[in-house]
Design a protein around this motif. Structure first.
Motif, PDB file in Angstrom:
ATOM      1  N   ILE A 156       0.805  -1.221   0.000  1.00 53.14           N
ATOM      2  CA  ILE A 156       0.000   0.000   0.000  1.00 53.14           C
ATOM      3  C   ILE A 156       0.841   1.276   0.000  1.00 53.14           C
ATOM      4  O   ILE A 156       0.430   2.284  -0.586  1.00 53.14           O
ATOM      5  CB  ILE A 156      -0.986   0.037   1.183  1.00 53.14           C
ATOM      6  CG1 ILE A 156      -0.276  -0.247   2.503  1.00 53.14           C
ATOM      7  CG2 ILE A 156      -2.121  -0.957   0.962  1.00 53.14           C
ATOM      8  CD1 ILE A 156      -1.168  -0.117   3.742  1.00 53.14           C
ATOM      9  N   VAL A 157       2.019   1.251   0.626  1.00 58.40           N
ATOM     10  CA  VAL A 157       2.865   2.440   0.697  1.00 58.40           C
ATOM     11  C   VAL A 157       4.338   2.022   0.585  1.00 58.40           C
ATOM     12  O   VAL A 157       4.756   1.043   1.218  1.00 58.40           O
ATOM     13  CB  VAL A 157       2.667   3.228   2.019  1.00 58.40           C
ATOM     14  CG1 VAL A 157       3.680   4.366   2.128  1.00 58.40           C
ATOM     15  CG2 VAL A 157       1.254   3.782   2.111  1.00 58.40           C
ATOM     16  N   VAL A 158       5.109   2.767  -0.203  1.00 61.34           N
ATOM     17  CA  VAL A 158       6.556   2.566  -0.275  1.00 61.34           C
ATOM     18  C   VAL A 158       7.255   3.898  -0.048  1.00 61.34           C
ATOM     19  O   VAL A 158       6.793   4.943  -0.527  1.00 61.34           O
ATOM     20  CB  VAL A 158       6.978   1.961  -1.636  1.00 61.34           C
ATOM     21  CG1 VAL A 158       6.564   2.852  -2.794  1.00 61.34           C
ATOM     22  CG2 VAL A 158       8.487   1.743  -1.683  1.00 61.34           C
ATOM     23  N   THR A 159       8.338   3.876   0.718  1.00 61.93           N
ATOM     24  CA  THR A 159       9.212   5.042   0.853  1.00 61.93           C
ATOM     25  C   THR A 159      10.608   4.617   0.413  1.00 61.93           C
ATOM     26  O   THR A 159      11.102   3.558   0.819  1.00 61.93           O
ATOM     27  CB  THR A 159       9.258   5.562   2.303  1.00 61.93           C
ATOM     28  OG1 THR A 159       9.682   4.513   3.177  1.00 61.93           O
ATOM     29  CG2 THR A 159       7.896   6.067   2.733  1.00 61.93           C
ATOM     30  N   ASP A 160      11.231   5.439  -0.413  1.00 66.47           N
ATOM     31  CA  ASP A 160      12.542   5.105  -0.973  1.00 66.47           C
ATOM     32  C   ASP A 160      13.412   6.358  -0.909  1.00 66.47           C
ATOM     33  O   ASP A 160      13.279   7.261  -1.737  1.00 66.47           O
ATOM     34  CB  ASP A 160      12.377   4.624  -2.416  1.00 66.47           C
ATOM     35  CG  ASP A 160      13.648   4.004  -2.979  1.00 66.47           C
ATOM     36  OD1 ASP A 160      14.588   3.755  -2.192  1.00 66.47           O
ATOM     37  OD2 ASP A 160      13.709   3.769  -4.197  1.00 66.47           O
ATOM     38  N   TYR A 161      14.284   6.431   0.085  1.00 62.33           N
ATOM     39  CA  TYR A 161      15.078   7.633   0.333  1.00 62.33           C
ATOM     40  C   TYR A 161      16.562   7.309   0.209  1.00 62.33           C
ATOM     41  O   TYR A 161      17.089   6.453   0.929  1.00 62.33           O
ATOM     42  CB  TYR A 161      14.793   8.191   1.725  1.00 62.33           C
ATOM     43  CG  TYR A 161      13.338   8.543   1.956  1.00 62.33           C
ATOM     44  CD1 TYR A 161      12.544   9.060   0.930  1.00 62.33           C
ATOM     45  CD2 TYR A 161      12.758   8.349   3.197  1.00 62.33           C
ATOM     46  CE1 TYR A 161      11.220   9.380   1.133  1.00 62.33           C
ATOM     47  CE2 TYR A 161      11.422   8.674   3.425  1.00 62.33           C
ATOM     48  CZ  TYR A 161      10.654   9.180   2.383  1.00 62.33           C
ATOM     49  OH  TYR A 161       9.336   9.490   2.595  1.00 62.33           O
ATOM     50  N   GLU A 162      17.225   8.009  -0.702  1.00 64.64           N
ATOM     51  CA  GLU A 162      18.662   7.790  -0.906  1.00 64.64           C
ATOM     52  C   GLU A 162      19.364   9.132  -1.092  1.00 64.64           C
ATOM     53  O   GLU A 162      19.173   9.822  -2.099  1.00 64.64           O
ATOM     54  CB  GLU A 162      18.909   6.885  -2.119  1.00 64.64           C
ATOM     55  CG  GLU A 162      20.364   6.521  -2.298  1.00 64.64           C
ATOM     56  CD  GLU A 162      20.586   5.431  -3.336  1.00 64.64           C
ATOM     57  OE1 GLU A 162      21.759   5.087  -3.576  1.00 64.64           O
ATOM     58  OE2 GLU A 162      19.591   4.934  -3.900  1.00 64.64           O
ATOM     59  N   SER A 163      20.151   9.490  -0.104  1.00 61.56           N
ATOM     60  CA  SER A 163      20.897  10.746  -0.153  1.00 61.56           C
ATOM     61  C   SER A 163      22.318  10.491   0.327  1.00 61.56           C
ATOM     62  O   SER A 163      22.532   9.998   1.426  1.00 61.56           O
ATOM     63  CB  SER A 163      20.234  11.807   0.735  1.00 61.56           C
ATOM     64  OG  SER A 163      21.011  12.984   0.777  1.00 61.56           O
ATOM     65  N   SER A 164      23.277  10.810  -0.515  1.00 61.58           N
ATOM     66  CA  SER A 164      24.688  10.654  -0.161  1.00 61.58           C
ATOM     67  C   SER A 164      25.386  11.965  -0.464  1.00 61.58           C
ATOM     68  O   SER A 164      25.792  12.219  -1.601  1.00 61.58           O
ATOM     69  CB  SER A 164      25.316   9.508  -0.956  1.00 61.58           C
ATOM     70  OG  SER A 164      25.097   9.698  -2.345  1.00 61.58           O
ATOM     71  N   PHE A 165      25.493  12.838   0.535  1.00 63.70           N
ATOM     72  CA  PHE A 165      26.033  14.181   0.327  1.00 63.70           C
ATOM     73  C   PHE A 165      27.427  14.116  -0.279  1.00 63.70           C
ATOM     74  O   PHE A 165      28.328  13.476   0.255  1.00 63.70           O
ATOM     75  CB  PHE A 165      26.050  14.948   1.651  1.00 63.70           C
ATOM     76  CG  PHE A 165      26.548  16.361   1.527  1.00 63.70           C
ATOM     77  CD1 PHE A 165      26.156  17.166   0.471  1.00 63.70           C
ATOM     78  CD2 PHE A 165      27.404  16.885   2.479  1.00 63.70           C
ATOM     79  CE1 PHE A 165      26.598  18.463   0.354  1.00 63.70           C
ATOM     80  CE2 PHE A 165      27.859  18.194   2.377  1.00 63.70           C
ATOM     81  CZ  PHE A 165      27.459  18.985   1.310  1.00 63.70           C
ATOM     82  N   SER A 166      27.597  14.784  -1.402  1.00 69.45           N
ATOM     83  CA  SER A 166      28.836  14.698  -2.176  1.00 69.45           C
ATOM     84  C   SER A 166      29.910  15.686  -1.731  1.00 69.45           C
ATOM     85  O   SER A 166      31.003  15.677  -2.291  1.00 69.45           O
ATOM     86  CB  SER A 166      28.525  14.975  -3.651  1.00 69.45           C
ATOM     87  OG  SER A 166      28.072  16.324  -3.796  1.00 69.45           O
TER      88      SER A 166
END
Length: 415
Positions: A156-166
């Motif tokens: 019913i719900v998906v969260t997909d968070y990808e952050s890699s500060f450069s």
């Protein structure tokens, strides 16, 4: 070995393909690498030397595709591991030369070029496999099994968070990745993996809305060694012709926040960035009507986590709960058995094992006259979704995926 192929591109990705091919040779010998093509002599020599040291195989080296095609080298296939903007043109030329194709993601840098590839394939009837490796991770295979199970319920719900500060540096130390017309930036070049996995796990997307921005318009170019990236050993042999004392202007979007509606009725939230100060996160949850699942980071070997009510289930307990799950024979042969729900390989070994699986899928599907698991059609779907993340911000409106993928129009690229 009757299926002879040439590896096109001897940079970091080409080297990873070579390592995957050497791994593949432990399990199968139908594919025979006979040539390397790159305009950088030192890079091609580095790869040919590495191949010889590990397999005693010698290959011919060429500076260009024209040199290869004008030679007397007999070929059945090509493996395209060049920069992203060349994938479609090399793919089209190769199929017109009566060659089957293996190609790195993304399928192209425009939807219209991707659809042209599909038309050429229909005309030539050549075999075309796209190397989209995250879904090949055996832990992602298990993840899909769990999500598709009756025990999990309906997603019913998906969260997909990808952050890699450069830190204001260029992704992988490769300057072409900053350009939307050459690499596509982190949202396209890396986000294509997010897109493919979302489609793999949850099925087709109906629409996308959201925001896309360039938060760091100027970046520093550092070598892979200076950035200490986990891919540095693959890129250290190939140094680009950039002055590291100067800034590189980034015109590719580096940050998106998107809302997704899936055709199944599920909804999702996606964040992809390498430009948000001090935000380091790589976490994805898929929530069903009966359970919630925290995905493993692809190629990490870490087990997934399942939450059923207030109970956490992982490792061997999770494997026992879904005891009917079986890896396909090739994946099981290459990776072996799960160890407490995961695997203990380091990243380079994990990476080459997955690429070996892609080589096996290509040659077996070709010999059996079947479509590979990931081909041009699947490539168009993931490319459309990755571009929709970006394009929704440019158009400032919700994008219908079916219409978007067929139109080929990209305000982002001005086409």
């Amino acid at each position: 070995m009757s299926n002879k192929f040439a590896l096109i591109g001897c940079g970091g990705m080409g080297f990873r393909h070579l390592l995957g091919y050497i791994e593949y040779l432990k399990y199968d010998n139908e594919l025979n690498l006979v040539a390397l093509v790159d305009n950088n002599d030192a890079s091609a020599l580095y790869l040919s030397d590495h191949l010889f040291k590990n397999t005693k195989k010698k290959v011919d080296r060429f500076n260009s595709l024209n040199d290869l095609f004008n030679s007397n080298v007999s070929l059945d296939s090509v493996d395209i591991a060049t920069t992203n903007e060349t994938h479609h043109s090399i793919g089209i030329l190769s199929m017109k030369k009566n060659l089957d194709v293996m190609c790195e993601k993304p399928i192209s840098l425009s939807l219209s070029y991707a659809n042209e590839l599909l038309e050429i394939q229909k005309q030539t009837k050549k075999h075309f496999a796209l190397f989209e490796n995250f879904r090949r991770d055996p832990i992602n295979r298990f993840t899909k099994f769990v999500i598709d199970s009756e025990e999990f319920g309906d997603p019913i719900v998906v969260t997909d968070y990808e952050s890699s500060f450069s830190q204001g540096k260029v992704m992988h130390g490769t300057g072409w990745r900053t350009k939307k017309e050459k690499g596509g930036g982190v949202v396209l070049d890396a986000g294509i993996h997010n897109a493919d996995l979302l489609l793999y796990f949850l099925g087709p997307v109906q629409s996308v809305s959201g925001i896309s921005k360039i938060l760091i318009p100027e970046r520093d170019l550092l070598t892979m060694k200076q950035t200490n990236h986990n891919l540095q050993e693959f890129y250290s042999h190939r140094i680009e012709d950039y002055d590291s004392t100067k800034k590189i202007t980034q015109n590719a979007v580096d940050t998106i926040i998107s809302t997704l509606k899936f055709k199944s009725g599920a909804i999702g939230s996606v964040l992809i960035s390498d430009a948000i100060p001090n935000l380091f996160i790589n976490e994805s949850w898929i929530h069903g009507t009966k359970m919630s699942l925290k995905r493993s980071i692809s190629r990490s070997g870490n087990p997934i986590l399942l939450k059923e009510g207030n109970k956490n289930i992982s490792g061997n307990a999770l494997l026992k709960k879904f005891s009917s799950f079986k890896l396909d024979d090739d994946t099981k042969t290459i990776f072996g058995e799960f160890i407490d729900g995961g695997f203990n390989y380091d990243f380079p070994e994990y990476d080459r094992k997955i690429i070996a699986i892609e080589y096996l899928d290509f040659i077996k599907s070709k010999l059996n006259s079947k479509e590979p698991e990931v081909g041009i059609v699947e490539g168009i779907k993931s490319l459309s979704l990755a571009y929709a993340f970006i394009e929704a911000g440019f158009r400032k409106k919700e994008i219908n995926l079916d219409e978007f993928s067929k139109s080929g129009s990209l305000k982002y690229l001005g086409i």
